[in-house]
Design an enzyme around this catalytic site. Structure first.
Site: not given
Length: 460
Positions: A63, A113, A174, A176, A336, A390
């Protein structure tokens, strides 16, 4: 992430006045050509695809782990081994194919999430902030829950006779992990103590309660979130004097005690610290509930090695328990890595550096006060420069046409023209293009002969 970046920067500047030293062999074109040819030969043997049936399924979800984080992790791994870093391979770099996934929610360009977890666990795109429900459900509106529930692959695996598990470094309720078992119109309804009274009265269930009721026999559950399982104001076993860790349940239910009572004849164990976890014999454990913190587990750099298990230790125990099922298992593993909160809005797509850097009264400029549709509007950036540069992270490669399957996994940039040459029968790889008479076996009239490559240049 801050620690990682600082470490990388210090290592890059460690030798040679800020410029990394690189091996002399990298100056020789033969080095790169040989490496690319070796990679090409390895790619050629991948054409026979594995069409077997998978017995076990493991989803590792990082995550907050986007391409820049993967690149930084690769470099850090190499530098910790006293190498330059860029040439190192992570284990996931060795996976044979790579795909990109669009992450937007149905009602948000930049996803959260909860909505994304519903997509990759339940197979249905959803609204931001909702878990286990379709896009017909509206966040925080309890009455839009019923009839819009969607089920997850964890449930599908359980119904197929497989063992199932959830391991996370966040709270087990949580965003997820909750999409694996819950149907909730608000990801923040961790317990009934976080829910509006009217939602409770209307019959909506908090996520912690759903963890134990929706799929009551999840074989392995490990992570944080203890306080949402215990009655309001009940002290925590690890932090008895800290009120912020006290129980939050208004209904006065003790969900851990209820789980223990329900599972007492099923070789089930509840643990709350590392010592208890590692003292278990996985061969004699059929069900495991491990809640190692009142809220989320701390980041690994801040983890108490005596009391909190690492993600690796949790996963190892989980697999040892789950793999005993002859029908196989499904395991969701979440690590996470980021906290994502904002005091005001910002542009969804940012630059790491450039002329858009601006501080007003010591704070980040509020984009809502600006005319961001004006032609000369400068997108916000983190580092002030006269123009953007870049970035150092990986870029995505999209390939279409003959031999496009040779672009797979993670490769050095110089590998690209070798693949294109192989597909077009030019350069040093032409044996596969010739028939026994020496003539080309590929029709020059086929316009699809040339592989189409699109390089999406990603800038910080």
């Amino acid at each position: 992430m801050k620690v990682t970046i600082l470490f990388i920067c210090s290592c890059l500047a460690w030798e040679g006045l800020g410029k990394p030293q690189f091996p002399d062999q990298e100056k020789d074109p033969l080095f790169w050509n040989t490496w690319a040819q070796r990679t090409l030969k390895n790619a050629l043997i991948l054409q026979k695809l594995n069409q077997n049936t998978a017995k076990n399924l493991i989803l590792f979800l990082g995550d907050g782990m986007g391409i820049p984080t993967v690149t930084a992790a690769r470099i850090l791994k190499g530098q910790l081994s006293r190498q330059s870093g860029e040439e190192t391979q992570l284990e996931m770099d060795k996976f044979p194919f790579v795909a990109l996934s669009k992450t937007y929610n149905t009602n948000a360009q930049v996803a959260d999430s909860a909505g994304t977890a519903t997509a990759y666990l339940c197979g249905v795109k959803a609204n931001e902030g909702t878990v286990g429900v379709s896009a017909a459900a509206v966040r925080s509106q309890c009455n839009t829950t019923q009839g819009n529930e969607v089920t997850s692959i964890l449930r599908w695996a359980k119904e197929a006779g497989k063992s199932v598990g959830i391991v996370t470094t966040t709270r087990v309720n949580h965003a997820t992990p909750s999409a694996a078992y819950a149907h909730c119109v608000d990801r923040d309804w961790y317990s009934d103590g976080e829910m509006p009274a009217e939602a409770v009265q209307a019959g909506c269930k908090d996520i912690a309660r759903q963890l134990f009721e929706n799929i009551p026999n999840i074989d392995v559950i490990m992570g944080g979130g203890r306080k949402y399982m215990f009655p309001k104001n009940q002290s925590d076993v690890e932090y008895p004097g800290e009120k912020k860790h006290f129980g939050t349940r208004i209904d006065r239910r003790n969900l851990v005690e209820e789980w223990n009572n329900r599972m007492k004849n099923k070789n089930a164990y509840y643990v709350w610290n590392k010592k208890e976890l590692l003292s278990l014999n996985p061969n004699s454990v059929d069900y495991l509930l491990g809640l190692f913190e009142p809220g989320d587990l701390p980041y690994d750099l801040e983890r108490n090695n005596e009391t909190d298990p690492s993600l690796t230790e949790m996963v190892e125990v989980a697999i040892k328990i789950l793999k005993k099922n002859p029908s196989g298992f499904y395991l969701l593993v979440e690590g996470d890595c980021c906290a994502r909160f904002t005091l005001k809005p910002f542009t969804a797509i940012l630059y790491g550096n450039g002329p858009g850097f601006k501080v007003v009264n010591g704070l980040r400029e509020n984009v809502s006060t600006l005319d961001y549709e004006e032609n000369n509007y400068k997108a916000q950036s983190a580092v002030p420069l006269s123009m953007e540069t870049h970035g150092g992270e990986d870029v995505a490669v999209f390939a279409k046409g003959p031999m496009a399957h040779l672009l797979h996994g993670v490769h050095e940039q110089n590998y690209i023209p070798h693949v294109m040459a192989y597909a077009a029968c030019i350069g040093q790889n032409r044996d596969h293009c010739m028939s026994s008479s020496g003539a080309s076996s590929l029709s020059a009239a086929l316009p699809s002969l040339t592989a189409l490559l699109t390089l999406i240049r990603l800038f910080c």
